[in-house]
Scaffold this active site. Structure first.
Site, short mmCIF file in Angstrom:
data_model
loop_
_atom_site.label_atom_id
_atom_site.label_comp_id
_atom_site.label_asym_id
_atom_site.label_seq_id
_atom_site.Cartn_x
_atom_site.Cartn_y
_atom_site.Cartn_z
N SER A 68 0.81 -1.21 0.00
CA SER A 68 0.00 0.00 0.00
C SER A 68 0.85 1.27 0.00
CB SER A 68 -0.95 -0.04 1.20
OG SER A 68 -1.88 1.00 1.16
N ASP A 285 -1.43 1.38 -3.70
CA ASP A 285 -2.27 0.33 -4.28
C ASP A 285 -3.67 0.83 -4.62
OD1 ASP A 285 -3.11 0.57 -1.64
OD2 ASP A 285 -3.49 -1.56 -1.37
N ARG A 481 -2.21 4.84 19.80
CA ARG A 481 -2.52 3.46 19.39
C ARG A 481 -1.31 2.86 18.68
NH1 ARG A 481 -3.52 2.79 13.96
NH2 ARG A 481 -4.27 0.68 14.32
N SER A 483 0.74 0.70 15.94
CA SER A 483 0.58 0.33 14.54
C SER A 483 0.26 -1.16 14.44
CB SER A 483 1.88 0.63 13.77
OG SER A 483 1.88 -0.01 12.52
N THR A 485 1.28 -2.88 11.86
CA THR A 485 2.24 -3.45 10.91
C THR A 485 3.71 -3.27 11.26
OG1 THR A 485 2.11 -1.40 9.62
CG2 THR A 485 0.63 -3.19 8.99
#
Length: 528
Positions: A68, A285, A481, A483, A485
């Protein structure tokens, strides 16, 4: 019920050994990390996709190879369930477990998994897969294909295309010949469906001025050029940042994520965008969309996912009222904690608003509870779901997942109907000043949240300190928060005045950095 082809799996698995020192995690965006480390993951995802298909009575499962908006060296992979939705949450855990099994123990782990879920290996398995333009994509697809071969799955290579196209294909394949048929299963059919609906929706409206599209040097370039042909003279699209074969260009100082996080114009567009003109950015993407424009003084203004949601939701409410359906059709909006406070207030005065954890899977699930559910993350991920009687919009919008190009046409429809310029759209409500700060940490899993990710439950005591800071600022709001990933924590700060929003965000970032045991010598200078 036949058994696993153990020898074939073992032989091919040995060609794709897992790096012993790495741990992989299937998060909100699937697996995502350096492309050079993903070979074993891709092989195992191929196997998992085949097993998922068998578990769901041979329905076609999608696999998208993309990272992405991440930098070009990264890559990733995610699975798509039969209706074009994200992978079922329970299988995210299975994916993580199988991806991390040592090479010599992988076959045993797989055998245990198949037996525990009672997967019938005699059923056919069907998988459709695609990739974006990243240089590492070709080799990773080869590893995926080895996984499909090992498990005896029938694979269909959809080639180099966008994430939304892959989601569309999955749903189209699985609904073919049913009462819920979604369309022919090809990219061409999808773009024809979308462009035909757009032409009907803007028929009789004055032609819009040319629209600049920042394609982020990604796969959206290819889809946008194809879409242009189908739209004809209905709207003039002007793609920029289209160098998909230039090394290092992807998402570099361009694209939706760059615009959202830096809150400025991509430098490459500075000589092309004129005062009063609007433009938009896709990500790598093509599933995110951010609009922006220059005012008469040449000042940059961003129109993010919150602004798009406000525009679209108000339009749909107007349509249902005009059709006399406001009592029959329940319209609602779904946001995350990242939604600007200004947008939440504007929307709450007009229709139900629900806050859910970050991630398309959470937003989409909540949106489906309404007859017409609208969601756009502030970062530009979004769509509308189950639009029922509003036929042309159902054809225009990708209801499986956000599609930057589909959403772009939706925005253009609303602007045409409302006769809005960027200035008038922007004036629907005033964004509260905000700042998003990225904090690198040793272990993102040490940070746990509740209340749709708006409050921390661990590390203990940190939320109390954040609350104390927030109280010092008028209209203050902040949350932290992790991640999904990478080992990064994201800090969001919001206040009535720009300087206070920045100060609040950087103060909270400093708290997080210190709590995570960051090296004082390496502490970013802007952290307060």
């Amino acid at each position: 019920m036949s058994t696993l082809p153990i020898d074939t799996i073992r032989a091919l698995s040995d060609q794709h050994p897992k790096p012993p020192s790495l741990h992989f995690q299937y998060g909100t965006a699937g697996f995502r990390t350096l492309g050079s480390t993903l070979d074993s993951v891709m092989f195992r995802v191929g196997i998992l996709a085949g097993l998922r298909s068998r578990r769901l009575d041979s329905k076609t499962i999608g696999v998208m190879v993309t990272a992405s908006h991440n930098p070009e060296p990264d890559n990733g992979v995610k699975l798509v369930d039969p209706r074009g939705e994200m992978l079922e949450a329970a299988w995210e855990v299975h994916a993580t477990t199988l991806a991390n099994a040592p090479t010599d123990a992988f076959v045993d782990a797989l055998d245990t998994f198949v037996k525990s879920l009672k997967i019938d290996m005699s059923k056919p398995a069907n998988v459709v897969y695609a990739r974006d333009t990243r240089p590492s994509g070709g080799a990773l697809v080869s590893a995926l294909e080895d996984g499909l071969k090992a498990i005896g799955a029938q694979g269909r290579n959809a080639g180099v295309t966008s994430t939304p196209v892959l989601h569309y294909l999955v749903r189209a394949i699985n609904t073919k010949g049913t009462k819920d048929e979604y369309g022919d299963d090809s990219e061409e059919a999808y773009l024809i469906k979308m462009s035909t609906a757009f032409k009907k929706l803007v028929a009789g409206k004055p032609a819009a001025p040319p629209l600049i599209i920042d394609c982020a040097h990604g796969v959206g370039t290819l889809v946008a050029e194809n879409l242009k042909k189908h739209l004809g003279e209905t709207i003039t699209l002007v793609p920029h940042n289209t160098a998909i074969s230039t090394p290092g260009a992807l998402n570099n100082s361009c694209g939706a994520d760059f615009v959202k996080t830096s809150q400025k114009l991509p430098p490459s567009l500075a000589s092309h965008l004129k005062a009063g003109q609007r433009a938009c950015s896709l990500d790598g993407d093509a599933d995110r969309l951010i609009y922006f424009y220059l005012d008469d003084r040449g000042q940059f203004h961003m129109l993010d996912g919150d602004k798009i949601a406000a525009l679209v939701a108000a339009f749909i409410v107007d349509l249902t009222k005009a059709a006399g359906l406001e009592d029959e059709i329940k319209v609602g909006i779904v946001q995350t904690a990242y939604a600007n406070g200004g947008s939440t207030k504007y929307l709450s005065d007009r229709l139900p608003v629900k806050c859910v954890p970050t991630g398309v899977k959470h937003l989409h699930h909540a949106a489906e509870k309404y007859d017409i559910g609208v969601y756009f993350e502030a970062n530009g991920h979004g769509t509308s779901t189950a639009l029922g009687h509003i036929i042309n919009l159902t054809q225009l919008i990708n209801q499986t997942v956000g599609d930057g190009l589909s959403d772009m046409l939706l925005v253009e429809v609303v602007l045409a109907h409302k006769s809005y310029s960027g200035v008038e759209w922007d004036s629907l409500y005033v964004d509260l000043p905000n700042r998003l700060v990225r904090v690198v940490v040793g272990d993102r899993n040490a940070f746990k949240t509740e209340d749709a990710e708006r409050r921390l439950v661990s590390p203990p005591g940190l939320q109390g300190k954040i609350d104390e800071l927030v109280r010092r600022y008028e209209g203050g709001r902040a949350f932290v928060r992790p991640s999904g990933t990478e080992d990064v924590v994201r800090v969001y700060g919001e206040a009535m005045i720009r300087s206070q929003a920045d100060e609040l965000a950087f103060r909270v970032a400093g708290l997080v950095y210190d709590e995570a045991g960051g090296d004082p010598a390496q502490r970013p200078v802007e952290f307060i």
